[in-house]
Structures are given as C-alpha cells and as structure tokens.
Design a protein around this motif. Structure first.
Motif, mmCIF file in Angstrom:
data_model
loop_
_atom_site.group_PDB
_atom_site.id
_atom_site.type_symbol
_atom_site.label_atom_id
_atom_site.label_comp_id
_atom_site.label_asym_id
_atom_site.label_seq_id
_atom_site.Cartn_x
_atom_site.Cartn_y
_atom_site.Cartn_z
ATOM 1 N N GLY A 278 -5.181 7.249 2.376
ATOM 2 C CA GLY A 278 -6.484 6.637 2.601
ATOM 3 C C GLY A 278 -6.596 5.882 3.915
ATOM 4 N N ASP A 279 -7.545 4.977 3.961
ATOM 5 C CA ASP A 279 -7.971 4.277 5.163
ATOM 6 C C ASP A 279 -6.924 3.246 5.583
ATOM 7 O OD1 ASP A 279 -9.244 2.863 7.155
ATOM 8 O OD2 ASP A 279 -11.119 2.576 6.051
ATOM 9 N N MET A 280 -6.228 3.531 6.679
ATOM 10 C CA MET A 280 -5.143 2.659 7.125
ATOM 11 C C MET A 280 -5.647 1.382 7.813
ATOM 12 S SD MET A 280 -2.035 3.699 6.343
ATOM 13 C CE MET A 280 -2.646 4.103 4.705
ATOM 14 N N SER A 281 -6.962 1.197 7.905
ATOM 15 C CA SER A 281 -7.472 -0.059 8.448
ATOM 16 C C SER A 281 -7.568 -1.139 7.372
ATOM 17 C CB SER A 281 -8.855 0.152 9.072
ATOM 18 O OG SER A 281 -9.838 0.414 8.070
ATOM 19 N N LYS A 282 -7.381 -0.742 6.119
ATOM 20 C CA LYS A 282 -7.554 -1.675 4.999
ATOM 21 C C LYS A 282 -6.210 -2.188 4.497
ATOM 22 C CE LYS A 282 -11.876 0.451 3.434
ATOM 23 N NZ LYS A 282 -12.585 1.123 2.321
ATOM 24 N N LEU A 283 -6.200 -3.445 4.085
ATOM 25 C CA LEU A 283 -4.976 -4.085 3.610
ATOM 26 C C LEU A 283 -4.394 -3.354 2.411
ATOM 27 C CD1 LEU A 283 -2.897 -6.370 3.486
ATOM 28 C CD2 LEU A 283 -4.563 -7.723 2.183
ATOM 29 N N THR A 284 -5.227 -2.996 1.452
ATOM 30 C CA THR A 284 -4.727 -2.355 0.240
ATOM 31 C C THR A 284 -3.994 -1.056 0.554
ATOM 32 O OG1 THR A 284 -6.475 -3.324 -1.116
ATOM 33 C CG2 THR A 284 -5.384 -1.369 -1.990
ATOM 34 N N ASN A 285 -4.574 -0.236 1.425
ATOM 35 C CA ASN A 285 -3.948 1.031 1.774
ATOM 36 C C ASN A 285 -2.677 0.817 2.585
ATOM 37 O OD1 ASN A 285 -7.089 1.384 1.658
ATOM 38 N ND2 ASN A 285 -6.238 3.372 1.121
ATOM 39 N N ALA A 286 -2.658 -0.233 3.410
ATOM 40 C CA ALA A 286 -1.456 -0.549 4.179
ATOM 41 C C ALA A 286 -0.316 -0.967 3.252
ATOM 42 C CB ALA A 286 -1.753 -1.652 5.184
ATOM 43 N N LEU A 287 -0.635 -1.759 2.235
ATOM 44 C CA LEU A 287 0.387 -2.157 1.266
ATOM 45 C C LEU A 287 0.899 -0.945 0.489
ATOM 46 C CD1 LEU A 287 -1.216 -5.447 -0.127
ATOM 47 C CD2 LEU A 287 0.731 -5.258 1.443
ATOM 48 N N ALA A 288 -0.031 -0.052 0.134
ATOM 49 C CA ALA A 288 0.380 1.165 -0.561
ATOM 50 C C ALA A 288 1.299 2.007 0.324
ATOM 51 C CB ALA A 288 -0.847 1.977 -0.976
#
Length: 545
Positions: A391-401
C-alpha cells in the motif's frame, strides 16, 4: 522529640511527595502493560540474506542513503521489451503503447544498463527480467496496437502528449469498443506491424551484451535473471498478442528454453522463475490447460517437479529461485489495524483473511507453504517474492507494516524480495528500510544472523532480533501496532551486553527520519522499555562474541 516545626515540615514534604506520585501516574495513564518479549542469541540462528531488502525502480536518493542491495527491473512493461531498440509495449496498462523511449538515436539496452549502473553506484546489484513471451516490440516511433485510425472508435483514446519523443502523439485506443467490450486479439499480420517474434537467440544477444558490459554474475554483473513477468496475466495485460492462457507445460518449456540459453552464455548466472502470482491459492492449475495431464497438482508444484527432472536429465541446475509475486488482498471491514494484521498471511497457520481468498482456502501462510513445496519437489531451491506491495508508503500504518514484513522475511528464511512502488526518500516507508539498512545514518545495519525473538502477542508488539557478524552487536526491532504506549519487559539470553544500547525510532512524531532516543540501560538478563503507540524502534546492544 522533634520540634513541632520539624514535624510540620516533614508532613508537608510527605504530602508533596505523595502528590507528585499521583501526578506521575496521571501523566502515564496512557501507558499500558505490553506483552513480554524474549530474545535468545544462542537459539534458532540462521543467516539473513540481504537480497530480501530489494526494491523495483527505487528513489535513487534513498537507494544511495541505505546502500540498497538489490534493484529489480521488472513489471508488465518489461514483458515486451526489445533490448536492441530499448523500448517496449506497455500493453493494457497504457493504451498498448509501443515505441516509447527518449533516446534519439536509439542506444541498445540503455534503460537496463542504467539500472545496473545505478545499482552498482551504491554497492548494490540488479535483478533483470528477460522476456520469453511470443513477441516483443519493434516500433521505434510512438505507435500502438489498436490505433483508432485502423480499428475505429474506442472506449478511450490516449490523451497524453509525449513532447520528449519528437513531439508526436498517437491515436492510441484502449483496445475496447465504445461500449467497453475488448477488441479481438490481433492476427499475426497485425501483431507484426509493431512487434517481432521473440526467440532465445534474439535474447542471447542481450545476455552477451550484459556480460560483456558488466561481467558474469559471479564477477559482479547481473545478480539474478527473472523469467518474464507474470505469464498468467498475459491474456489480460498483453491480450493484443495473446489470447490463450499459459499452461503447465508451456511455462516449463519457455523457462527451459530461455533459462538454459542464459546459462550457456554465463554458467554462473542465477535463474528466478516463474515470476508469477496467485499460485498460493491455485488448486489444479490455471485455466487453459485443456487436456494436459498433470497429476492433479497445481502449477507451482508441477513447475518445481519439472525443474528437478531437468537437473536429473542434464546434470546441472537450471532454476535457482522459486519465485512468486504477492499482494495482500483487501479485506471486509478494512482498517488501519487490518493493514497491520494481514502481514500474518506471510507466515501464520492460524490467520485466515476476511475475504474471498480466506473463504476459499483458509490460511495462506505463504512463505512456509513455498518452503514446503520446495522441500517436497526440488530441495535446495531458494525461495523469493520478487514483487510485493503493502500500500501507500507515505502513511505511517503502511510503513509500520513494511517494517513488520521485512522482519518476517528474515525470520522465515526468505532469500530474495523486491518492493513494488517503493517509498520516496522523505516518505514514512523509507524509515522501514532505514531500520534494517542504515538506522544511524552512518551505515548501521540490522544484523545478518537471525536470533530467536518472541513476543507473547505479536499482534500488539512484534519483535525481530539479529546479530551482526562484524562486531557482534545485537539489533532488535520492536513494532508497536496499537494506539497505546506499551511498557514491556525484554528478557535476554545468550549474550553479555558490554554497554548501554543505542535506540532509534520512527512514529507519528516524525515520519521523515529515524529519531535517536536516549540510550537504554541493559543487563545480561534484559531490560524494560516503553514503546510508543504506532511506532517502530531499533535497539542496538553491544555484546560479547
């Protein structure tokens, strides 16, 4: 007896002290007890392959910063790539456009050569996709498979101008009638208007060029050759030239024809295939196999069996990596927590996705499943996921994933992986890679040997531990997936800390970089720490040998 004044003073001090404790408790009311974490540096040790930290088409600023180990040239657009013309046909992804390139005159293999050169500039290497589809592009000027001038009105026409290509614009249609029905696959005569037939001999010239320019694989040239891109999707993406789905035997035969050619040119070359997708929930193979008899096994299993047979017949290994592309499917009731939760599909035998995949096959447990296929059908083959996305790598949740995914790859013994649509250098997802490849801005890396790391509740707090062979530093990555600060005990075994641990973190407080934290005191038995809500923390523990 103490004086009345002294008693009053002591009473006031005691009252103030008690009030301070109460205030401190109030300030920390959002801190909850987290699951216990346990690390044993002497257990479950195995190497972590740096190729699991790969990307396709990376941001070069980020690639340089983290010394990206592997860069992939792949995707739908490479399936029709003509190395002599340095151009391809984008297929259904972009109006079946052909002949798109910026160089004039044409420089053979210019695009892939730059990918390899860029990778080498930051001490990395490249994975290159070699087409084995029936036809590759032959157009040099902008053209298309379904121009309106030939095929009539269509649902959509390419609205974009390409000023860098001599200012030309085509009348490229999207290959669908005005009411949205796909136009027929082209006849051979129509195909050859903008394509040429693809053969192993045609691609041999490219492999020779790559070896002559960059050296053999064992001498630092192309790291891995991927056998085309997602053949099971050709009838969609490249439906202008392909109407029949690829079957079990054709997939094997093309891999043998093109893979053996590559190893003739460079015996040290490594071959990755089939570079396909969704095999993890295929039953008896893909549609279109017709009367072929494959013993009721899925295409992935059949592919491995035939690669084993090839080695038995020829006395040499052809396939080095069994490969799959993987995208986690959206689920019913999709939420930020679900995005973090679905990393469990990569490994967990108890996790069933809340979507049609879960309903049809239960738990995916993708990486253990692939290891089992390899162990049962072609032992010694490496396992890879050369294309995946979260998903969207600009978002914190996706970065944590993504940070969670990279930790899982190392723990589950994956050998190679490349992220599609990777983050820009200033996006949150870049921090997931910094944790593993350059956490301190000075080349500090997560360890290269996995050590046993467990969490009492990985859904809340996951932990990934490794040790660096260069200096014995133990690195822990702890990911808090919850909306609460979690205070957890971290027990240690099998190592003797020699100093306090360095700590780095990313969270909502700063999505652009890893932020150094105060040093963490560590004893031989462990430590206790608070991990902020929705954060990823790296702890580097200096240790004895």
């Amino acid at each position: 007896m103490p004086s009345l004044l002294l008693i009053c003073a002591l009473s006031i001090a005691l009252l103030f002290s008690e009030r301070t404790v109460v205030l401190a408790d109030d300030d920390n009311s959002n801190v909850k007890d987290g699951p216990a974490l346990s690390i044993d540096a002497g257990a479950d040790r195995h190497p972590i392959d740096p190729n699991i930290y790969g990307m396709a088409f990376p941001d070069q600023a980020l690639a340089k910063e983290i010394s990206l180990p592997l860069t992939r040239l792949g995707g739908d657009g490479v399936t029709r790539y003509n190395w002599q013309l340095d151009s391809s046909n984008a297929g259904d992804d972009f109006y079946f456009m052909a002949g798109l390139h910026d160089a004039n005159p044409v420089v053979p293999s210019a695009g892939p050569d730059k990918v390899i050169t860029d990778a080498k500039s930051h001490n990395g290497r490249a994975l290159i996709t070699v087409p084995f589809i029936d036809y590759v592009n032959s157009a040099t000027a902008p053209d298309s498979s379904y121009p309106v001038s030939i095929f009539g009105p269509q649902q959509k026409v390419n609205p974009y101008v390409h000023p860098t290509i001599n200012g030309q614009q085509t009348d490229a249609g999207n290959g669908r009638t005005p009411d949205g029905k796909p136009l027929p696959t082209l006849t051979k005569e129509q195909i050859l208007r903008t394509n040429i037939e693809n053969t192993p001999d045609f691609q041999r010239g490219w492999i020779k060029h790559l070896v002559q320019t960059f050296g053999t694989t064992e001498k630092g040239g192309v790291a891995v050759y991927e056998m085309d891109n997602e053949p099971s999707g050709w009838t969609n993406t490249h439906r202008d030239i392909r109407s029949e789905p690829i079957g079990h035997d054709e997939l094997v035969q093309k891999t043998e024809d093109y893979g053996s050619m590559i190893k003739e040119v460079d015996p040290s070359a490594l071959i990755l295939g089939p570079g396909d997708f969704t095999m993890h929930y295929q039953g008896n193979g893909k549609p279109g196999d017709g009367a072929e008899d494959h013993g009721g096994v899925g295409q992935g299993t059949y592919f491995l069996k035939k690669m084993q047979a090839y080695e038995s017949d020829h006395g040499s290994r052809l396939l080095d990596y069994f490969d799959e592309h993987y995208y986690s499917m959206d689920q019913a009731g999709q939420s930020e927590q679900t995005i973090l939760e679905r990393t469990r599909s990569l490994w967990d035998p108890d996790y069933v996705e809340n979507n049609w995949v879960g309903r049809s096959m239960g738990a995916i447990r993708l990486i253990p499943r692939f290891h089992e296929w390899v162990d049962q059908n072609y032992p010694g083959t490496k396992v890879s996921i050369s294309e995946y996305g979260w998903g969207d790598m600009s978002k914190l949740t996706n970065a944590l994933a993504e940070a969670d995914v990279l930790g899982i790859f190392g723990r589950e013994r994956l050998d190679l992986a490349c992220l599609w649509s990777p983050p820009k250098v200033d996006q949150a997802g870049a921090n997931a890679f910094r944790l593993y490849l350059n956490y301190n801005g000075s080349g500090g890396k997560y360890g290269d040997t996995w050590i046993q790391s467990k969490s009492d509740n990985q859904g809340k707090l996951s932990v990934y531990g490794a040790q660096r062979s260069s200096d014995h530093v133990v690195t822990l990555i702890v990911i808090n997936k919850t909306a609460d600060d979690l205070k957890s005990a971290v027990s240690l075994a099998g190592l003797q800390p020699t100093a306090g641990a360095k700590v780095f973190r990313f969270s909502a407080a700063d999505l652009t970089k890893l932020v150094p934290q105060p040093d963490q005191d560590v004893s031989s038995s462990g430590f206790t720490a608070t991990f902020p809500a929705k954060s990823a923390t790296l702890i580097a523990i200096p240790a004895g040998g």
